[in-house]
Design a protein around this motif. Structure first.
Motif, PDB file in Angstrom:
ATOM      1  N   TRP A 197       3.321 -11.144   0.860  1.00 25.16           N
ATOM      2  CA  TRP A 197       3.841  -9.932   1.479  1.00 25.16           C
ATOM      3  C   TRP A 197       5.334 -10.085   1.720  1.00 25.16           C
ATOM      4  O   TRP A 197       5.805 -11.131   2.158  1.00 25.16           O
TER       5      TRP A 197
ATOM      6  N   ASP B  48       6.264  -8.180  -4.192  1.00 23.34           N
ATOM      7  CA  ASP B  48       5.743  -7.063  -3.401  1.00 23.34           C
ATOM      8  C   ASP B  48       6.716  -5.889  -3.470  1.00 23.34           C
ATOM      9  O   ASP B  48       7.913  -6.047  -3.172  1.00 23.34           O
TER      10      ASP B  48
ATOM     11  N   PRO C 107       1.768  -3.212   1.069  1.00 23.86           N
ATOM     12  CA  PRO C 107       2.106  -4.166   0.010  1.00 23.86           C
ATOM     13  C   PRO C 107       1.468  -3.755  -1.305  1.00 23.86           C
ATOM     14  O   PRO C 107       0.292  -3.409  -1.357  1.00 23.86           O
TER      15      PRO C 107
END
Length: 484
Positions: free
Chosen positions: A51, A56, A75
C-alpha cells in the motif's frame, strides 16, 4: 493476422491476453506500471508493504459524507498482476443467486449455470486455488471461537453454501503468491508484446469504431480489437477521456463527445470493513515469511430472513490499527465486513489529462441498511473475541471499539472507522437495456471493436472477494471476442 490491444495486465487483462495469443491473435498487452520485481509481492506476509508503494495507484475517495467526512484509501495494483499482485489472494466464487440476479436484471447468459463451469475450469487449469495449508495458531482459534459463537464450520464455502466460518481458499503455491499474470501471461510473454510504464490516455475512435489507443504523450498504437481491462476505476476513466460517457460532464471538461453514455462511471459500489481489534496475553507473534496474515473468514446473515449472507468478516493475525492509535504491538483483528451494499456512488473526471485524478465517490454508508449490516457484523466480531477459544486460551481483550463504545454506539463506530475491502465494481455495467455501458457480450454500446473485460462490468458486486469473478469474466470475455 488479427491484432488486439489489451489495456491492463491485472487479473482480467492477463487472462484475456493469454487466451487471445493462444488463438493466434497478435496481442499487445499494455501496463501502466512496471514488472513485479518487488519481493513484497511474492511473499504473502509482506502484502501490507505494498500500500502506498510504487505498485499502488494509491487512489483516495472524495470526503465521504456518511463516513465521518473521511477520504478512504483505494489501493489498486499498478504493476504486472494488477491488484492481484497486492491483494490477499482470497478466492471466492460468491453465491449462485448473485449471478442469477445478473441474468434476471438483463445480463443475459451470465446465470450461475453459465459461469459455474468457468470457475471449475479455472480452478483445474492454470491457476492454483488451495485451502490446504497449515493455519496459524491464532487463526485456528478464531475458527474455534466462531463455532463457539454458534456458526457452522464450513469446510468449502465455494461448494454451494457460503454460510459459516472457513479457512480461506487462496491462489498460492509453496508459500508464494500466484496471480493471473504469473500463471497466464508471463509463461507466454515471448509471444506477446508487453508494454510497461505507459499509461493509456484514451481510445482512438473514428466513424464509430475503435482503432487503437493513445498514450499520455500523444503516441498512438493501433489494432483490430481494443480491450479495456484497467479495472473498475481505470476503465471508465479511459472511456470518458475517449469521449464515451455522460455528455454534459464531458463537455464541461472540454472533451468532445463521441457517445453519450450516461452510466459510465455510475453504479460504483464496494464492500466495506470495520475493525474489531484485540490484544492478547499469549503472544501471537509477528508475520512469518510465506504465511498470509489472513487465513480465515466467515459468511453470516445479519438477519435470519435474508436469502444469502450479507456479511463477511475477514480475520487478521495482526492488529490492523490503520488510523487508530496503537494500543500494543501484538494481537489480532476480526475485521467486520459488509458484502451486500445498497449505497451507490460514482466516478467522474476532474480534467481531461492523465495527470488529472478521478473524483471517486463511493457514497459509503449512504444507505442505512448498510450501516445496520456492518454494525451487526461488528457486534458479532465482539462476541467471537469474547469466546473461550480466544478470551480464555489467548487472554484476548477487546481494545477497539473497546468498552467505551457501547452496543448502541456501534453505528457511530462504523461511520468513523469503515474502510473498503477493495472490491470496487459496476462503473461500466453490463446489461441488455439501452443505458448499460456494455452489452452481455461486453461490447461497448455504439462503438465497434471495443470491449471492457474486468470488474467494472459487474451489475452488482458478488457475495465475496471479487478476484475470482474478475477472472471468470476474463475467460468468458476472451471467448466472446474470439467468437466475434
Amino acid at each position: 493476422m488479427r491484432s488486439a490491444i489489451v489495456v491492463g495486465a491485472g487479473t482480467s487483462g492477463a487472462i484475456v491476453a493469454r487466451r487471445l495469443v493462444d488463438a493466434g491473435v497478435d496481442v499487445t498487452l499494455v501496463e501502466a506500471g512496471g514488472y513485479d520485481t518487488n519481493p513484497a509481492i511474492h511473499d504473502p506476509s509482506r502484502a501490507g508493504e505494498l500500500w502506498h508503494s510504487a505498485e499502488d495507484w494509491d487512489y483516495f475517495t472524495v470526503p465521504q459524507q456518511h463516513a465521518a467526512g473521511r477520504r478512504l484509501h483505494l489501493p489498486r495494483g499498478r504493476v504486472t498482476g494488477g491488484s492481484h499482485a497486492l491483494n490477499a489472494m482470497i478466492w471466492v466464487r460468491g453465491a449462485a443467486s448473485d449471478y442469477d440476479g445478473w441474468e434476471r436484471d438483463g445480463a443475459t447468459g451470465w446465470a450461475w449455470s453459465d459461469v459455474e463451469p468457468v470457475y471449475e475450469a479455472i480452478e483445474n487449469d492454470l491457476l492454483p486455488v488451495t485451502g490446504d495449508y497449515p493455519l496459524s495458531p491464532i487463526q485456528a482459534s478464531i475458527i474455534d471461537a466462531a463455532v463457539q459463537e454458534g456458526l457452522p464450520h464450513n469446510a468449502n464455502y465455494n461448494g454451494g453454501t457460503l454460510d459459516g466460518v472457513s479457512q480461506e481458499q487462496v491462489t498460492m503455491r509453496d508459500g508464494r503468491r500466484v496471480n493471473t499474470w504469473m500463471a497466464y501471461a508471463q509463461p507466454v510473454a515471448d509471444r506477446l508484446t508487453v508494454v510497461t510504464g505507459r499509461e493509456v490516455h484514451s481510445v482512438i475512435i473514428e466513424d464509430g469504431r475503435a482503432l487503437g489507443v493513445r498514450f499520455e504523450d500523444g503516441e498512438e498504437l493501433r489494432a483490430d480489437e481494443i480491450v479495456l481491462s484497467a479495472g473498475a476505476l481505470g476503465s471508465p476513466v479511459i472511456l470518458m477521456r475517449s469521449g464515451i460517457g455522460p455528455a454534459a460532464e464531458l463537455e464541461a471538461l472540454g472533451i468532445s463527445v463521441v457517445r453519450d453514455s450516461p452510466q459510465v462511471g455510475k453504479n460504483l459500489h464496494d464492500h466495506l470493513l470495520s475493525p474489531v481489534i484485540f490484544t492478547t496475553s499469549r503472544e501471537v507473534g509477528p508475520p512469518q515469511p510465506g504465511v498470509s496474515v489472513t487465513q480465515t473468514h466467515l459468511f453470516w446473515r445479519s438477519r435470519p430472513e435474508l436469502a444469502e449472507p450479507d456479511t463477511q468478516p475477514i480475520h487478521f493475525s495482526v492488529p490492523m490499527w490503520g488510523e487508530l492509535e496503537p494500543r500494543g504491538d501484538d494481537g489480532f483483528t476480526l475485521m467486520a465486513g459488509l458484502i451486500t451494499p445498497h449505497s451507490r456512488g460514482s466516478l467522474t473526471l476532474s480534467g481531461p489529462a492523465v495527470s488529472d485524478p478521478p473524483l471517486i465517490d463511493l457514497a459509503a454508508l449512504t444507505d442505512e441498511r448498510d450501516v445496520a449490516s456492518l454494525a451487526a457484523s461488528v457486534r458479532q466480531c465482539r462476541r467471537i473475541g469474547a469466546q473461550p477459544a480466544l478470551a480464555g486460551e489467548w487472554g484476548a481483550v477487546e481494545v477497539y471499539p473497546g468498552p467505551e463504545v457501547a452496543e448502541g454506539d456501534v453505528e457511530d463506530w462504523v461511520r468513523r472507522t469503515a474502510i473498503t475491502y477493495h472490491h470496487q465494481v459496476g462503473t461500466c455495467r453490463m446489461g441488455s437495456d439501452a443505458d448499460a455501458v456494455v452489452d452481455p457480450g461486453l461490447r461497448v454500446r455504439g462503438i465497434d471493436g471495443l470491449r471492457v473485460i474486468d470488474a467494472s462490468v459487474m451489475p452488482t458486486v458478488p457475495s465475496g472477494n471479487t478476484n475470482a469473478p474478475a477472472a471468470m469474466i476474463a475467460e468468458r470475455g476472451a471467448r466472446f471476442l474470439l467468437e466475434g
